[in-house]
Enzyme design. Structure first.
Site, PDB file in Angstrom:
ATOM      1  N   TYR A 118      -7.762   4.226 -11.835  1.00  0.00           N
ATOM      2  CA  TYR A 118      -9.073   4.225 -12.499  1.00  0.00           C
ATOM      3  C   TYR A 118      -9.032   5.180 -13.676  1.00  0.00           C
ATOM      4  O   TYR A 118      -8.461   6.274 -13.565  1.00  0.00           O
ATOM      5  CB  TYR A 118     -10.183   4.662 -11.531  1.00  0.00           C
ATOM      6  CG  TYR A 118     -11.045   3.501 -11.117  1.00  0.00           C
ATOM      7  CD1 TYR A 118     -11.784   2.796 -12.066  1.00  0.00           C
ATOM      8  CD2 TYR A 118     -11.112   3.095  -9.791  1.00  0.00           C
ATOM      9  CE1 TYR A 118     -12.558   1.711 -11.702  1.00  0.00           C
ATOM     10  CE2 TYR A 118     -11.886   2.005  -9.423  1.00  0.00           C
ATOM     11  CZ  TYR A 118     -12.606   1.317 -10.386  1.00  0.00           C
ATOM     12  OH  TYR A 118     -13.369   0.249 -10.023  1.00  0.00           O
ATOM     13  N   GLU A 168     -11.930   5.488 -16.264  1.00  0.00           N
ATOM     14  CA  GLU A 168     -13.147   5.404 -17.097  1.00  0.00           C
ATOM     15  C   GLU A 168     -13.206   6.601 -18.034  1.00  0.00           C
ATOM     16  O   GLU A 168     -12.815   7.704 -17.676  1.00  0.00           O
ATOM     17  CB  GLU A 168     -14.393   5.340 -16.216  1.00  0.00           C
ATOM     18  CG  GLU A 168     -14.536   3.989 -15.548  1.00  0.00           C
ATOM     19  CD  GLU A 168     -15.749   3.887 -14.640  1.00  0.00           C
ATOM     20  OE1 GLU A 168     -16.703   4.655 -14.822  1.00  0.00           O
ATOM     21  OE2 GLU A 168     -15.710   3.035 -13.739  1.00  0.00           O
ATOM     22  N   ASP A 170     -15.115 -11.217 -35.900  1.00  0.00           N
ATOM     23  CA  ASP A 170     -14.368 -11.545 -34.685  1.00  0.00           C
ATOM     24  C   ASP A 170     -13.105 -12.280 -35.131  1.00  0.00           C
ATOM     25  O   ASP A 170     -13.144 -13.458 -35.491  1.00  0.00           O
ATOM     26  CB  ASP A 170     -15.244 -12.430 -33.789  1.00  0.00           C
ATOM     27  CG  ASP A 170     -14.537 -12.866 -32.515  1.00  0.00           C
ATOM     28  OD1 ASP A 170     -13.301 -12.706 -32.435  1.00  0.00           O
ATOM     29  OD2 ASP A 170     -15.212 -13.393 -31.620  1.00  0.00           O
ATOM     30  N   THR A 185      -9.229 -10.688 -29.540  1.00  0.00           N
ATOM     31  CA  THR A 185      -8.454 -10.740 -28.309  1.00  0.00           C
ATOM     32  C   THR A 185      -7.030 -10.365 -28.684  1.00  0.00           C
ATOM     33  O   THR A 185      -6.674 -10.327 -29.867  1.00  0.00           O
ATOM     34  CB  THR A 185      -8.465 -12.146 -27.674  1.00  0.00           C
ATOM     35  OG1 THR A 185      -8.121 -13.095 -28.675  1.00  0.00           O
ATOM     36  CG2 THR A 185      -9.832 -12.477 -27.099  1.00  0.00           C
ATOM     37  N   LYS A 208      -3.942 -14.282 -28.366  1.00  0.00           N
ATOM     38  CA  LYS A 208      -3.858 -15.556 -29.097  1.00  0.00           C
ATOM     39  C   LYS A 208      -2.721 -15.461 -30.120  1.00  0.00           C
ATOM     40  O   LYS A 208      -1.579 -15.254 -29.718  1.00  0.00           O
ATOM     41  CB  LYS A 208      -5.212 -15.872 -29.739  1.00  0.00           C
ATOM     42  CG  LYS A 208      -6.333 -16.072 -28.711  1.00  0.00           C
ATOM     43  CD  LYS A 208      -7.611 -16.551 -29.375  1.00  0.00           C
ATOM     44  CE  LYS A 208      -8.696 -16.868 -28.362  1.00  0.00           C
ATOM     45  NZ  LYS A 208      -9.471 -15.681 -27.948  1.00  0.00           N
ATOM     46  N   ARG A 239      -3.347 -10.812 -22.096  1.00  0.00           N
ATOM     47  CA  ARG A 239      -4.731 -11.295 -22.118  1.00  0.00           C
ATOM     48  C   ARG A 239      -5.663 -10.076 -22.148  1.00  0.00           C
ATOM     49  O   ARG A 239      -5.654  -9.262 -21.224  1.00  0.00           O
ATOM     50  CB  ARG A 239      -4.961 -12.127 -20.856  1.00  0.00           C
ATOM     51  CG  ARG A 239      -6.242 -12.858 -20.761  1.00  0.00           C
ATOM     52  CD  ARG A 239      -6.116 -13.999 -19.784  1.00  0.00           C
ATOM     53  NE  ARG A 239      -5.254 -15.024 -20.341  1.00  0.00           N
ATOM     54  CZ  ARG A 239      -5.645 -15.947 -21.219  1.00  0.00           C
ATOM     55  NH1 ARG A 239      -6.896 -16.008 -21.603  1.00  0.00           N
ATOM     56  NH2 ARG A 239      -4.789 -16.828 -21.690  1.00  0.00           N
TER      57      ARG A 239
HETATM   58  N1  DSN Z   1     -11.648 -19.728 -25.353  1.00  0.00           N
HETATM   59  C1  DSN Z   1     -11.135 -19.255 -26.611  1.00  0.00           C
HETATM   60  C2  DSN Z   1     -10.659 -20.370 -27.447  1.00  0.00           C
HETATM   61  O1  DSN Z   1     -10.036 -21.250 -26.907  1.00  0.00           O
HETATM   62  O2  DSN Z   1     -10.867 -20.392 -28.642  1.00  0.00           O
HETATM   63  C3  DSN Z   1     -12.092 -18.428 -27.323  1.00  0.00           C
HETATM   64  O3  DSN Z   1     -12.792 -17.622 -26.450  1.00  0.00           O
END
Ligand code: DSN
Length: 483
Positions: free
Chosen positions: A69, A71, A246, A275, A278, A284
């Site tokens: 943990y 925090e 974003d 994120t 990607k 992730r």
């Molecule tokens: N689910 C993602 C996507 O496929 O674009 C975005 O959150």
């Protein structure tokens, strides 16, 4: 025992040993993991938001950090014994700042929605809560009178946000009502020009002048072109809004310096979310970058919005960001876009209809209504042939967000696998063959189904075999032998 067999590479030994250990407790989980890598090796993965993380990133997630943990923030935790977590969180933030040229990085968010929630509440903290505390002459919300607290809560609920419409390529966390962002904010959307499919900055400026949002959100999950963040910042400044970008989908293109100048969000936005899994090709998770004025607010993300950080994932973010800082990552990022353009050209020359007529980034949005299909039918038909995609709305989509009229395809994963522009043309041919051979199934009540399709099994099998043949020249994780 595989781990003692010196014929195997270090990576093979690591993954084989892990599976052996797991198999000793719950063999079905070990089998599912082995089955997943087998599926990924066999399928043409064109989901624009997926990738293949490196063995180093994957292995970093399976260790003792998971038990801790932590925090708080580096050096200021609510738990004792965090010195090693401090090390990896600080390393991840340092790499993030270096890769993106950001003043501040917060690497705790568990996902993109978490990163966006941290960003929203950081802006609310900076621009709504802090002035209320100053006005009341107190340091924190617990010291407010009941009346002032009630007023602040009402003020939180009365803020406005302007974000890209879902069917124009925006994301559900940018104010879509079924998502918490649409419930938190009085939200208005900007769309794209109906003729060109491109962001209409003049219309956006007019909307911002009239609506006076607290936050303007830029960024997308299904827009195949670039956004000019310098113009977006000009608009935000003119109306007194905070610009939030974003960049979840295109973070890898920013890290790899494909998106620079007006198209790099970091120098222009007040706050940037992403994120890490990607095009950035990490574990992730999520991340927030911001200027100095927002740093103290962002750092309150946990426990303001987030549960305890995931130290094993923060460690993997540090590894992935170290990879993203290497020169070869820039080569990779450019190849993503080259491949995307080649895929678009291959589809266009075969007569497919693409939203905006092409692409400048990592994704292509096919309007499958020209094949007489819904997105759902096209997605399932392509899967029958071993091609993994996802359906997506197109602007002003007549089939709504469930069935849709689009198929979104992206190149980050196959580019990681080593495929190039020649293979993209071949893949365009496979997609066109499948969609051209698919039709809507008759509906039980007459007419045609939006959900079901008809595709000759022989066509599906032939394309699946061609896809497998294509992929056989580009082994996935060639250093990992599980046989
Ligand atoms: N689910 C993602 C996507 O496929 O674009 C975005 O959150």
């Amino acid at each position: 025992m595989a781990a003692q067999d010196t014929a195997y590479s270090t990576e093979s030994i690591a993954f084989r040993s892990a599976l052996d250990v797991i198999r000793g407790v719950e063999p079905r989980v070990a089998d599912a993991i082995a089955s997943e890598i087998a599926d990924q090796r066999e399928m043409l993965k064109l989901i624009a938001s997926e990738n293949y993380a490196s063995p180093a990133v994957l292995l970093t997630m399976g260790n003792w950090f998971s038990d801790k943990y932590a925090e708080g923030i580096v050096g200021r935790r609510f738990y004792a014994g965090c010195r090693n977590v401090d090390t990896v969180e600080a390393l991840a933030a340092e790499h993030a700042k270096s890769v993106f040229g950001a003043a501040h990085a917060y690497v705790q968010p568990h996902s993109g929605i978490d990163a966006n929630l941290v960003a929203f509440w950081s802006v609310l903290s900076q621009r709504v809560e802090s002035p209320a505390l100053a006005k009341a002459g107190v340091r924190q919300v617990n010291d407010l009178s009941e009346q002032d607290w009630a007023q602040l809560r009402a003020d939180f609920g009365n803020q406005r946000m302007l974000g890209m419409a879902l069917d124009a390529g925006g994301h559900l966390t940018h104010g879509f009502r079924p998502n918490i962002s649409g419930k938190m904010f009085d939200q208005r959307s900007y769309g794209t020009d109906p003729q060109t499919g491109l962001v209409d900055y003049d219309a956006l400026r007019e909307s911002a002048r009239e609506f006076r949002p607290l936050i303007i959100v830029a960024g997308y999950s299904a827009y195949p072109r670039l956004v000019n963040f310098r113009i977006m910042r000009e608009i935000a400044d003119e109306v007194g809004a905070t610009l939030m970008v974003d960049m979840a989908h295109f973070a890898g293109l920013v890290a790899g310096k494909v998106l620079t100048g007006d198209f790099d969000p970091v120098p222009h936005a007040n706050i940037v979310t992403t994120t890490t899994h990607k095009s950035l090709r990490g574990p992730r998770g999520g991340m927030v970058l911001c200027d100095d004025s927002l740093a103290e607010h962002v750092d309150r993300g946990c426990p303001m919005v987030l549960g305890g950080p995931l130290p094993h994932v923060m460690a993997a973010k540090a590894v992935a960001l170290a990879e993203a800082g290497r020169p070869e990552f820039a080569t990779y990022a450019q190849a993503i876009v080259d491949n995307s353009r080649a895929l678009a050209e291959g589809l266009l020359k075969r007569g497919a209809k693409l939203v905006t007529g092409g692409t400048d980034n990592h994704l292509v949005l096919i309007d499958v209504s020209s094949y007489g299909l819904t997105g759902r039918q096209a997605e399932t038909a392509l899967l029958d042939a071993g091609i993994v995609t996802n359906r997506n709305s197109v602007p002003q989509d007549p089939n709504g967000a469930w069935y849709t009229s689009g198929i979104r395809i992206g190149t980050p994963a196959l580019t990681t696998r080593g495929l190039g522009t020649a293979e993209m043309d071949e893949i365009a041919g496979l997609i066109d063959t499948v969609l051209g051979a698919t039709s809507a199934a008759p509906a039980a009540k007459g007419g045609f189904s939006k959900a079901h399709h008809v595709l000759d099994e022989a066509v599906a099998a032939r394309v699946a075999a061609q896809a497998a043949e294509l992929l056989s020249g580009f082994p996935l994780y060639p250093g990992v032998d599980l046989t």
